[in-house]
Design a protein around this motif. Structure first.
Motif, PDB file in Angstrom:
ATOM      1  N   ARG A  86      17.692 -17.545 -18.119  1.00 35.44           N
ATOM      2  CA  ARG A  86      16.452 -17.071 -18.748  1.00 35.44           C
ATOM      3  C   ARG A  86      16.742 -16.001 -19.795  1.00 35.44           C
ATOM      4  O   ARG A  86      16.117 -15.974 -20.861  1.00 35.44           O
ATOM      5  CB  ARG A  86      15.492 -16.552 -17.678  1.00 35.44           C
ATOM      6  N   VAL A  87      17.699 -15.136 -19.501  1.00 39.10           N
ATOM      7  CA  VAL A  87      18.107 -14.129 -20.481  1.00 39.10           C
ATOM      8  C   VAL A  87      18.684 -14.797 -21.716  1.00 39.10           C
ATOM      9  O   VAL A  87      18.372 -14.417 -22.857  1.00 39.10           O
ATOM     10  CB  VAL A  87      19.121 -13.147 -19.862  1.00 39.10           C
ATOM     11  N   LEU A  88      19.523 -15.803 -21.508  1.00 42.71           N
ATOM     12  CA  LEU A  88      20.101 -16.535 -22.628  1.00 42.71           C
ATOM     13  C   LEU A  88      19.003 -17.145 -23.492  1.00 42.71           C
ATOM     14  O   LEU A  88      19.056 -17.051 -24.735  1.00 42.71           O
ATOM     15  CB  LEU A  88      21.033 -17.626 -22.115  1.00 42.71           C
ATOM     16  N   GLN A  89      17.993 -17.757 -22.870  1.00 39.98           N
ATOM     17  CA  GLN A  89      16.906 -18.358 -23.627  1.00 39.98           C
ATOM     18  C   GLN A  89      16.126 -17.311 -24.406  1.00 39.98           C
ATOM     19  O   GLN A  89      15.719 -17.529 -25.549  1.00 39.98           O
ATOM     20  CB  GLN A  89      15.973 -19.135 -22.700  1.00 39.98           C
ATOM     21  N   GLN A  90      15.924 -16.163 -23.793  1.00 39.69           N
ATOM     22  CA  GLN A  90      15.232 -15.071 -24.479  1.00 39.69           C
ATOM     23  C   GLN A  90      15.995 -14.631 -25.719  1.00 39.69           C
ATOM     24  O   GLN A  90      15.401 -14.390 -26.782  1.00 39.69           O
ATOM     25  CB  GLN A  90      15.045 -13.888 -23.523  1.00 39.69           C
ATOM     26  N   GLU A  91      17.314 -14.527 -25.593  1.00 39.47           N
ATOM     27  CA  GLU A  91      18.126 -14.114 -26.731  1.00 39.47           C
ATOM     28  C   GLU A  91      18.183 -15.188 -27.812  1.00 39.47           C
ATOM     29  O   GLU A  91      18.222 -14.873 -29.008  1.00 39.47           O
ATOM     30  CB  GLU A  91      19.542 -13.753 -26.251  1.00 39.47           C
ATOM     31  N   MET A  92      18.144 -16.460 -27.409  1.00 36.21           N
ATOM     32  CA  MET A  92      18.087 -17.537 -28.390  1.00 36.21           C
ATOM     33  C   MET A  92      16.751 -17.510 -29.125  1.00 36.21           C
ATOM     34  O   MET A  92      16.694 -17.675 -30.352  1.00 36.21           O
ATOM     35  CB  MET A  92      18.314 -18.884 -27.713  1.00 36.21           C
ATOM     36  N   ASN A  93      15.673 -17.299 -28.375  1.00 34.21           N
ATOM     37  CA  ASN A  93      14.351 -17.203 -29.008  1.00 34.21           C
ATOM     38  C   ASN A  93      14.299 -16.044 -30.001  1.00 34.21           C
ATOM     39  O   ASN A  93      13.665 -16.140 -31.056  1.00 34.21           O
ATOM     40  CB  ASN A  93      13.266 -17.024 -27.947  1.00 34.21           C
ATOM     41  N   ARG A  94      14.966 -14.957 -29.653  1.00 34.04           N
ATOM     42  CA  ARG A  94      14.914 -13.747 -30.478  1.00 34.04           C
ATOM     43  C   ARG A  94      15.445 -13.999 -31.886  1.00 34.04           C
ATOM     44  O   ARG A  94      14.901 -13.450 -32.865  1.00 34.04           O
ATOM     45  CB  ARG A  94      15.728 -12.633 -29.803  1.00 34.04           C
ATOM     46  N   ILE A  95      16.471 -14.843 -32.010  1.00 34.94           N
ATOM     47  CA  ILE A  95      17.059 -15.082 -33.330  1.00 34.94           C
ATOM     48  C   ILE A  95      16.704 -16.460 -33.893  1.00 34.94           C
ATOM     49  O   ILE A  95      17.257 -16.883 -34.910  1.00 34.94           O
ATOM     50  CB  ILE A  95      18.593 -14.909 -33.294  1.00 34.94           C
ATOM     51  N   GLY A  96      15.784 -17.171 -33.202  1.00 34.30           N
ATOM     52  CA  GLY A  96      15.381 -18.485 -33.700  1.00 34.30           C
ATOM     53  C   GLY A  96      16.425 -19.559 -33.495  1.00 34.30           C
ATOM     54  O   GLY A  96      16.512 -20.508 -34.284  1.00 34.30           O
ATOM     55  N   ALA A  97      17.220 -19.454 -32.424  1.00 29.18           N
ATOM     56  CA  ALA A  97      18.242 -20.454 -32.139  1.00 29.18           C
ATOM     57  C   ALA A  97      17.662 -21.569 -31.280  1.00 29.18           C
ATOM     58  O   ALA A  97      16.713 -21.359 -30.525  1.00 29.18           O
ATOM     59  CB  ALA A  97      19.432 -19.817 -31.431  1.00 29.18           C
ATOM     60  N   TYR A  98      18.238 -22.764 -31.367  1.00 32.14           N
ATOM     61  CA  TYR A  98      17.792 -23.898 -30.572  1.00 32.14           C
ATOM     62  C   TYR A  98      18.979 -24.491 -29.824  1.00 32.14           C
ATOM     63  O   TYR A  98      20.137 -24.245 -30.145  1.00 32.14           O
ATOM     64  CB  TYR A  98      17.148 -24.972 -31.461  1.00 32.14           C
ATOM     65  N   ASN A  99      18.676 -25.280 -28.799  1.00 33.45           N
ATOM     66  CA  ASN A  99      19.709 -25.951 -28.020  1.00 33.45           C
ATOM     67  C   ASN A  99      20.086 -27.251 -28.721  1.00 33.45           C
ATOM     68  O   ASN A  99      19.282 -28.178 -28.791  1.00 33.45           O
ATOM     69  CB  ASN A  99      19.191 -26.240 -26.610  1.00 33.45           C
ATOM     70  N   PRO A 100      21.299 -27.385 -29.241  1.00 36.40           N
ATOM     71  CA  PRO A 100      21.673 -28.574 -30.020  1.00 36.40           C
ATOM     72  C   PRO A 100      21.916 -29.820 -29.181  1.00 36.40           C
ATOM     73  O   PRO A 100      22.082 -30.899 -29.729  1.00 36.40           O
ATOM     74  CB  PRO A 100      22.965 -28.135 -30.723  1.00 36.40           C
ATOM     75  N   VAL A 101      21.943 -29.683 -27.852  1.00 28.44           N
ATOM     76  CA  VAL A 101      22.154 -30.865 -27.004  1.00 28.44           C
ATOM     77  C   VAL A 101      20.926 -31.162 -26.151  1.00 28.44           C
ATOM     78  O   VAL A 101      20.980 -31.978 -25.232  1.00 28.44           O
ATOM     79  CB  VAL A 101      23.396 -30.704 -26.100  1.00 28.44           C
ATOM     80  N   ALA A 102      19.795 -30.517 -26.439  1.00 28.46           N
ATOM     81  CA  ALA A 102      18.583 -30.740 -25.660  1.00 28.46           C
ATOM     82  C   ALA A 102      18.103 -32.171 -25.796  1.00 28.46           C
ATOM     83  O   ALA A 102      18.223 -32.793 -26.852  1.00 28.46           O
ATOM     84  CB  ALA A 102      17.481 -29.778 -26.120  1.00 28.46           C
ATOM     85  N   GLY A 103      17.558 -32.716 -24.742  1.00 26.28           N
ATOM     86  CA  GLY A 103      17.056 -34.079 -24.744  1.00 26.28           C
ATOM     87  C   GLY A 103      16.932 -34.584 -23.320  1.00 26.28           C
ATOM     88  O   GLY A 103      16.998 -33.810 -22.355  1.00 26.28           O
ATOM     89  N   MET A 104      16.757 -35.883 -23.155  1.00 28.66           N
ATOM     90  CA  MET A 104      16.557 -36.451 -21.823  1.00 28.66           C
ATOM     91  C   MET A 104      17.790 -36.303 -20.941  1.00 28.66           C
ATOM     92  O   MET A 104      17.684 -36.241 -19.726  1.00 28.66           O
ATOM     93  CB  MET A 104      16.168 -37.920 -21.936  1.00 28.66           C
ATOM     94  N   GLY A 105      18.955 -36.266 -21.579  1.00 27.39           N
ATOM     95  CA  GLY A 105      20.172 -36.104 -20.797  1.00 27.39           C
ATOM     96  C   GLY A 105      20.214 -34.780 -20.070  1.00 27.39           C
ATOM     97  O   GLY A 105      20.578 -34.712 -18.894  1.00 27.39           O
ATOM     98  N   THR A 106      19.837 -33.702 -20.759  1.00 25.86           N
ATOM     99  CA  THR A 106      19.893 -32.372 -20.152  1.00 25.86           C
ATOM    100  C   THR A 106      18.643 -32.038 -19.347  1.00 25.86           C
ATOM    101  O   THR A 106      18.722 -31.336 -18.344  1.00 25.86           O
ATOM    102  CB  THR A 106      20.094 -31.289 -21.227  1.00 25.86           C
ATOM    103  N   SER A 107      17.480 -32.530 -19.765  1.00 27.90           N
ATOM    104  CA  SER A 107      16.231 -32.117 -19.111  1.00 27.90           C
ATOM    105  C   SER A 107      15.837 -33.009 -17.948  1.00 27.90           C
ATOM    106  O   SER A 107      15.133 -32.561 -17.037  1.00 27.90           O
ATOM    107  CB  SER A 107      15.085 -32.101 -20.128  1.00 27.90           C
ATOM    108  N   MET A 108      16.271 -34.269 -17.937  1.00 25.11           N
ATOM    109  CA  MET A 108      15.791 -35.206 -16.928  1.00 25.11           C
ATOM    110  C   MET A 108      16.921 -35.876 -16.149  1.00 25.11           C
ATOM    111  O   MET A 108      17.035 -35.716 -14.931  1.00 25.11           O
ATOM    112  CB  MET A 108      14.918 -36.277 -17.605  1.00 25.11           C
ATOM    113  N   PHE A 109      17.766 -36.630 -16.858  1.00 24.79           N
ATOM    114  CA  PHE A 109      18.766 -37.432 -16.158  1.00 24.79           C
ATOM    115  C   PHE A 109      19.880 -36.581 -15.554  1.00 24.79           C
ATOM    116  O   PHE A 109      20.253 -36.770 -14.389  1.00 24.79           O
ATOM    117  CB  PHE A 109      19.358 -38.482 -17.096  1.00 24.79           C
ATOM    118  N   GLY A 110      20.424 -35.657 -16.325  1.00 25.37           N
ATOM    119  CA  GLY A 110      21.540 -34.852 -15.850  1.00 25.37           C
ATOM    120  C   GLY A 110      21.254 -34.117 -14.547  1.00 25.37           C
ATOM    121  O   GLY A 110      22.035 -34.209 -13.587  1.00 25.37           O
TER     122      GLY A 110
END
Length: 398
Positions: free
Chosen positions: A78-102
């Motif tokens: 959660r801290v990592l996500q907060q810091e990514m949000n702070r600088i406008g960073a996104y997860n480059p591997v986000a998708g069904m693999g990471t959110s659902m199947f994995g």
């Protein structure tokens, strides 16, 4: 990386902030490639960012390090996500693999399946799609008829799926198939299908928002290896329900309830402010405040539900509550943004509209589907009444 044990979050925050500042390209700030129609154009900065996140394992921050994940605790993630949000960073591997199947494979897969499929997901090397709904099996998913037959050293799949998000770009499909015609739920298995074979045909379906994220998918004697059945034969329904829990958790999260800029910030830009620096329109200001309160309450409840579910591998109905809440809040956000932008929020193309304005109208239109896909709002209400509230089913009087 130092071992913080989930306690020294300040030290981890400092490390994460420093790493992100060093590795996230400034040219990508504010960009979000999640859910786009096709794979992002692989610029050098995007390649560099994906490689950095893959090497760090932070594309799947809480997954075990042995499979390439980040090995972080929930609070650290959660801290990592907060810091990514702070600088406008996104997860480059986000998708069904990471959110659902994995996450589902980590719980139900064999060690061989985890070793073969999890690392490529973490590295963003392969794209996945979901083969659940069929023309005759939507809300009543257990009525699915796609056949999977034993061919000796492999399985053979024949049938049709629909609303297969991203199938035209996918490398693999996690799919529900019927392996026993004499039983309904107990006759379903969960298999993994390589999409790059002659027996797979994909036809995109164009939607009102102008894109084609959904597809019809046809399987004609498609091959499935024996070691690509997840869970036991005829035991796919339990695996499928757990995956839906992960899917609905994702639908109830931040991407449904907001982006980088707040509704209030956008309103001040388009509507203006009064002498006290508040949104000039009193009625709009009140509705935005109510929306922000609902979004915050949803976020806090979601965090509590995640904490309470820790270590529980059994599917539960909590995600039905959060899915309904998150999608409705997301739709309200889109409605507010279109209203705030006025005629600038209704543009479809042309130089008279900014990229953000054109994106807003498409998100508003595509967002209409969020209370339908992944289990409709009505289906979630049925689950809530039966499994949480314990209410009896209504019977129609003769």
């Amino acid at each position: 990386m130092a071992d913080f044990g989930g306690t020294d979050l300040d030290a981890f925050r400092a490390e994460a902030r420093a790493w992100l500042e060093e590795n996230f390209p400034k040219s990508l700030r504010g960009e979000d490639t999640y859910g786009q129609e096709g794979p992002a154009t692989e610029t050098e900065d995007r390649k560099r960012w994906k490689q950095a996140m893959a090497d760090k394992g932070w594309g799947a921050p809480t997954w075990p390090k042995q499979y390439g994940g980040g090995g972080l605790s929930g609070p650290e993630a959660r801290v990592l996500q907060q810091e990514m949000n702070r600088i406008g960073a996104y997860n480059p591997v986000a998708g069904m693999g990471t959110s659902m199947f994995g996450p589902t494979l980590l719980e139900y897969g064999t060690e061989d399946q985890k070793q073969r499929h999890i690392p490529p997901i973490v590295r963003g090397e392969l794209r996945w799609c979901q083969g659940y709904s069929e023309p005759g099996a939507g809300s009543d998913l257990a009525s699915l008829q796609t056949k999977c037959e034993d061919a000796g050293d492999h399985w053979v799949v024949n049938g049709q799926k629909i609303w297969t998000s991203g199938a035209q770009y996918a490398d693999w499909c996690f799919c529900l198939v019927r392996t026993d015609n004499t039983k309904k739920h107990e006759g379903i298995s969960f298999v993994l299908i390589n999409m790059h074979q002659p027996g797979v045909e994909v036809r995109p379906i164009k939607l009102i928002a102008g894109s084609s994220p959904f597809c019809e998918t046809f399987f004609t004697n498609a091959r499935v290896e024996k070691n690509d059945m997840v869970g036991p034969l005829h035991g796919g329904w339990t695996v499928a329900k757990r995956l839906l829990q992960h899917e609905r958790s994702g639908q109830s999260g931040g991407r449904m309830t907001g982006g980088q800029a707040t509704v209030a910030d956008i309103a001040k830009k388009y509507v203006g402010v009064d002498e006290k620096g508040r949104i000039a329109d009193l009625d709009l200001r009140s509705r935005i405040a109510a929306h922000m309160i609902d979004a915050k309450a949803h976020s806090l409840t979601l965090a509590r539900a995640v904490a309470e579910a820790k270590g529980n591998l059994n599917p539960n109905a909590t995600t039905s509550v959060m899915k309904n809440s998150g999608t409705q809040i997301g739709q309200m956000r889109s409605e507010l943004l279109v209203e705030i932008m006025g005629h600038q929020g209704l543009g479809w193309e042309g130089d008279d509209f900014t990229k953000e304005e054109l994106s807003t109208v498409r998100q508003w239109l595509s967002g209409k589907a969020t209370t339908i896909f992944g289990g409709s709002q009505e289906i979630q209400n049925n689950i809530i009444t039966k499994r949480i509230l314990g209410l009896p089913e209504l019977t129609q009087k003769q």
